[in-house]
Design a protein around this motif. Structure first.
Motif, PDB file in Angstrom:
ATOM      1  N   GLY A 114      47.812 -20.614 -63.394  1.00  0.00           N
ATOM      2  CA  GLY A 114      46.705 -19.855 -62.805  1.00  0.00           C
ATOM      3  C   GLY A 114      46.988 -19.528 -61.353  1.00  0.00           C
ATOM      4  O   GLY A 114      46.758 -18.410 -60.890  1.00  0.00           O
ATOM      5  N   ARG A 115      47.464 -20.521 -60.629  1.00  0.00           N
ATOM      6  CA  ARG A 115      47.808 -20.283 -59.228  1.00  0.00           C
ATOM      7  C   ARG A 115      48.935 -19.269 -59.134  1.00  0.00           C
ATOM      8  O   ARG A 115      48.931 -18.404 -58.270  1.00  0.00           O
TER       9      ARG A 115
ATOM     10  N   GLN B 247      49.707 -10.806 -55.202  1.00  0.00           N
ATOM     11  CA  GLN B 247      50.088 -10.788 -53.796  1.00  0.00           C
ATOM     12  C   GLN B 247      51.597 -10.658 -53.679  1.00  0.00           C
ATOM     13  O   GLN B 247      52.119  -9.920 -52.834  1.00  0.00           O
TER      14      GLN B 247
ATOM     15  N   GLU C 218      47.544 -15.896 -59.808  1.00  0.00           N
ATOM     16  CA  GLU C 218      46.805 -15.408 -58.651  1.00  0.00           C
ATOM     17  C   GLU C 218      47.769 -14.991 -57.544  1.00  0.00           C
ATOM     18  O   GLU C 218      47.532 -14.029 -56.828  1.00  0.00           O
TER      19      GLU C 218
END
Length: 159
Positions: free
Chosen positions: A141-142, A149, A145
């Motif tokens: 998940g990190r 970016q 995310e």
């Protein structure tokens, strides 16, 4: 046949003749006495023979009774011994069954303990797996995310 008794001889009135008793009367009395005595002797002999047979029969009956008593005592003793042996065997069977039941109970308790330990081990493994899976999911998940970016940084560098 008319029996003559001793009292008949004692009370019999022999007719007297000039030289003593009437010979015919004495001879008749003696003949009757002889016949009666002979009959008594024959009857006595027959009774003795019958008594001997009865004694033999009584002895056989006593021997048979003794054998029957011995057989009954032996049968009773055998029955008692058989009953006692059956009780001993039943006691042994009961004791063996108790012992087997105890062993079976111990085996079942060991199996139950083993299953409890296995259940606990599986619970711990599930918890560890869930924690590790959660950790992996959080890391992904990190990363997900961070990916937009990172993509923007990469896109900015490429352009």
């Amino acid at each position: 046949m008319e029996r003559i008794l001793p009292i008949d001889l004692q009370r019999h009135n022999l007719k007297k003749s000039a030289v003593g008793y009437d010979r015919k009367s004495v001879d008749d009395l003696l003949e009757k006495a002889a016949q009666s005595l002979s009959a008594s002797i024959d009857e006595n002999a027959a009774l003795h023979t019958q008594l001997g047979r009865l004694h033999e029969q009584l002895d056989r009956f006593k021997a048979e009774e003794s054998l029957m008593r011995e057989a009954l005592v032996l049968a009773q003793k055998t029955a008692d011994e058989t009953r006692a042996a059956a009780h001993r065997e039943a006691d042994l069977i009961r004791e063996a069954a108790r012992q087997q039941a105890g062993e079976n109970l111990q085996d079942l308790r060991r199996q139950a303990d083993d299953l409890r330990w296995e259940i606990e081990r599986l619970r711990l493994e599930r918890t560890r797996f869930r924690d590790e899976f959660r950790s992996v999911l959080e890391r992904y998940g990190r990363e997900l995310e961070a990916t937009p970016q990172a993509l923007s940084v990469v896109e900015a560098q490429v352009v």
